[in-house]
Design a protein around this motif. Structure first.
Motif, PDB file in Angstrom:
ATOM      1  N   ALA A   1       1.221   4.031  -3.000  1.00 22.45           N
ATOM      2  CA  ALA A   1       0.921   5.426  -2.662  1.00 22.45           C
ATOM      3  C   ALA A   1       2.105   6.325  -3.004  1.00 22.45           C
ATOM      4  O   ALA A   1       1.924   7.406  -3.581  1.00 22.45           O
ATOM      5  CB  ALA A   1       0.562   5.542  -1.186  1.00 22.45           C
ATOM      6  N   CYS A   2       3.298   5.889  -2.690  1.00 22.45           N
ATOM      7  CA  CYS A   2       4.498   6.677  -2.983  1.00 22.45           C
ATOM      8  C   CYS A   2       4.695   6.822  -4.492  1.00 22.45           C
ATOM      9  O   CYS A   2       5.013   7.897  -4.986  1.00 22.45           O
ATOM     10  CB  CYS A   2       5.712   6.012  -2.340  1.00 22.45           C
ATOM     11  N   LYS A   3       4.482   5.740  -5.222  1.00 23.98           N
ATOM     12  CA  LYS A   3       4.654   5.743  -6.677  1.00 23.98           C
ATOM     13  C   LYS A   3       3.762   6.787  -7.343  1.00 23.98           C
ATOM     14  O   LYS A   3       4.172   7.460  -8.287  1.00 23.98           O
ATOM     15  CB  LYS A   3       4.342   4.358  -7.238  1.00 23.98           C
ATOM     16  N   TYR A   4       2.533   6.928  -6.847  1.00 23.57           N
ATOM     17  CA  TYR A   4       1.571   7.846  -7.456  1.00 23.57           C
ATOM     18  C   TYR A   4       1.434   9.164  -6.695  1.00 23.57           C
ATOM     19  O   TYR A   4       0.541   9.949  -6.975  1.00 23.57           O
ATOM     20  CB  TYR A   4       0.210   7.168  -7.598  1.00 23.57           C
ATOM     21  N   ASN A   5       2.299   9.373  -5.724  1.00 26.22           N
ATOM     22  CA  ASN A   5       2.343  10.614  -4.960  1.00 26.22           C
ATOM     23  C   ASN A   5       1.003  10.910  -4.274  1.00 26.22           C
ATOM     24  O   ASN A   5       0.463  12.010  -4.377  1.00 26.22           O
ATOM     25  CB  ASN A   5       2.757  11.783  -5.857  1.00 26.22           C
ATOM     26  N   ILE A   6       0.462   9.895  -3.610  1.00 30.40           N
ATOM     27  CA  ILE A   6      -0.757  10.062  -2.831  1.00 30.40           C
ATOM     28  C   ILE A   6      -0.501   9.538  -1.426  1.00 30.40           C
ATOM     29  O   ILE A   6       0.458   8.796  -1.198  1.00 30.40           O
ATOM     30  CB  ILE A   6      -1.969   9.317  -3.455  1.00 30.40           C
ATOM     31  N   ASN A   7      -1.340   9.925  -0.497  1.00 30.18           N
ATOM     32  CA  ASN A   7      -1.230   9.421   0.867  1.00 30.18           C
ATOM     33  C   ASN A   7      -1.807   8.016   0.944  1.00 30.18           C
ATOM     34  O   ASN A   7      -2.721   7.668   0.182  1.00 30.18           O
ATOM     35  CB  ASN A   7      -2.009  10.311   1.841  1.00 30.18           C
ATOM     36  N   VAL A   8      -1.310   7.225   1.865  1.00 35.46           N
ATOM     37  CA  VAL A   8      -1.857   5.887   2.088  1.00 35.46           C
ATOM     38  C   VAL A   8      -3.327   6.000   2.473  1.00 35.46           C
ATOM     39  O   VAL A   8      -4.158   5.201   2.031  1.00 35.46           O
ATOM     40  CB  VAL A   8      -1.049   5.138   3.170  1.00 35.46           C
ATOM     41  N   SER A   9      -3.665   7.017   3.245  1.00 34.54           N
ATOM     42  CA  SER A   9      -5.062   7.205   3.647  1.00 34.54           C
ATOM     43  C   SER A   9      -5.952   7.485   2.433  1.00 34.54           C
ATOM     44  O   SER A   9      -7.109   7.073   2.396  1.00 34.54           O
ATOM     45  CB  SER A   9      -5.186   8.319   4.676  1.00 34.54           C
ATOM     46  N   THR A  10      -5.418   8.157   1.431  1.00 32.66           N
ATOM     47  CA  THR A  10      -6.175   8.412   0.205  1.00 32.66           C
ATOM     48  C   THR A  10      -6.436   7.099  -0.516  1.00 32.66           C
ATOM     49  O   THR A  10      -7.553   6.845  -0.978  1.00 32.66           O
ATOM     50  CB  THR A  10      -5.399   9.371  -0.715  1.00 32.66           C
ATOM     51  N   LEU A  11      -5.443   6.253  -0.588  1.00 33.28           N
ATOM     52  CA  LEU A  11      -5.597   4.950  -1.225  1.00 33.28           C
ATOM     53  C   LEU A  11      -6.644   4.106  -0.487  1.00 33.28           C
ATOM     54  O   LEU A  11      -7.486   3.463  -1.105  1.00 33.28           O
ATOM     55  CB  LEU A  11      -4.250   4.234  -1.268  1.00 33.28           C
ATOM     56  N   LYS A  12      -6.592   4.143   0.834  1.00 32.05           N
ATOM     57  CA  LYS A  12      -7.591   3.426   1.636  1.00 32.05           C
ATOM     58  C   LYS A  12      -8.990   3.962   1.370  1.00 32.05           C
ATOM     59  O   LYS A  12      -9.940   3.195   1.248  1.00 32.05           O
ATOM     60  CB  LYS A  12      -7.293   3.567   3.129  1.00 32.05           C
ATOM     61  N   GLU A  13      -9.127   5.282   1.275  1.00 33.01           N
ATOM     62  CA  GLU A  13     -10.432   5.904   1.031  1.00 33.01           C
ATOM     63  C   GLU A  13     -10.961   5.528  -0.347  1.00 33.01           C
ATOM     64  O   GLU A  13     -12.141   5.233  -0.511  1.00 33.01           O
ATOM     65  CB  GLU A  13     -10.335   7.420   1.179  1.00 33.01           C
TER      66      GLU A  13
ATOM     67  N   ARG B   1       0.835  -1.203   0.000  1.00 32.56           N
ATOM     68  CA  ARG B   1       0.000   0.000   0.000  1.00 32.56           C
ATOM     69  C   ARG B   1       0.872   1.257   0.000  1.00 32.56           C
ATOM     70  O   ARG B   1       0.629   2.187  -0.755  1.00 32.56           O
ATOM     71  CB  ARG B   1      -0.911  -0.018   1.227  1.00 32.56           C
ATOM     72  N   SER B   2       1.904   1.244   0.839  1.00 30.51           N
ATOM     73  CA  SER B   2       2.766   2.430   0.912  1.00 30.51           C
ATOM     74  C   SER B   2       3.603   2.601  -0.362  1.00 30.51           C
ATOM     75  O   SER B   2       3.851   3.735  -0.781  1.00 30.51           O
ATOM     76  CB  SER B   2       3.655   2.380   2.146  1.00 30.51           C
TER      77      SER B   2
END
Length: 81
Positions: free
Chosen positions: A30-42, A26-27
């Motif tokens: 998220a890092c690859k696409y420059n988003i927060n892990v919380s955004t990915l979870k949402e 997950r991390s």
């Protein structure tokens, strides 16, 4: 931190599919696409609840007319509210 609305619904779905396929943690995703892990979870939560339509959700700032704003100030100052 990601920008609001940087990714469209199809992009979000592709990112989720990449995560679900196990192409990274997950991390890492998220890092690859420059988003927060919380955004990915949402995104994942909304996809599970609403399907693809849930990913198309766009957060927008509401704009109010000058008249409505003025009325709100007057209502506040009147002491009725």
């Amino acid at each position: 931190m990601s920008k609001i609305n940087e990714y469209c619904g199809e992009d979000k779905l592709a990112i989720l599919k990449e995560y679900e396929a196990g192409w990274g943690s997950r991390s890492e995703i998220a890092c690859k696409y420059n988003i927060n892990v919380s955004t990915l979870k949402e995104w994942r939560r909304r996809y599970e609840l609403y399907g693809v339509e849930g990913l198309a959700f766009r957060a927008e700032n509401k704009s109010y007319s000058m008249e409505l704003k003025l009325q709100a100030v007057q209502d506040y100052l009147s002491g009725k509210y």
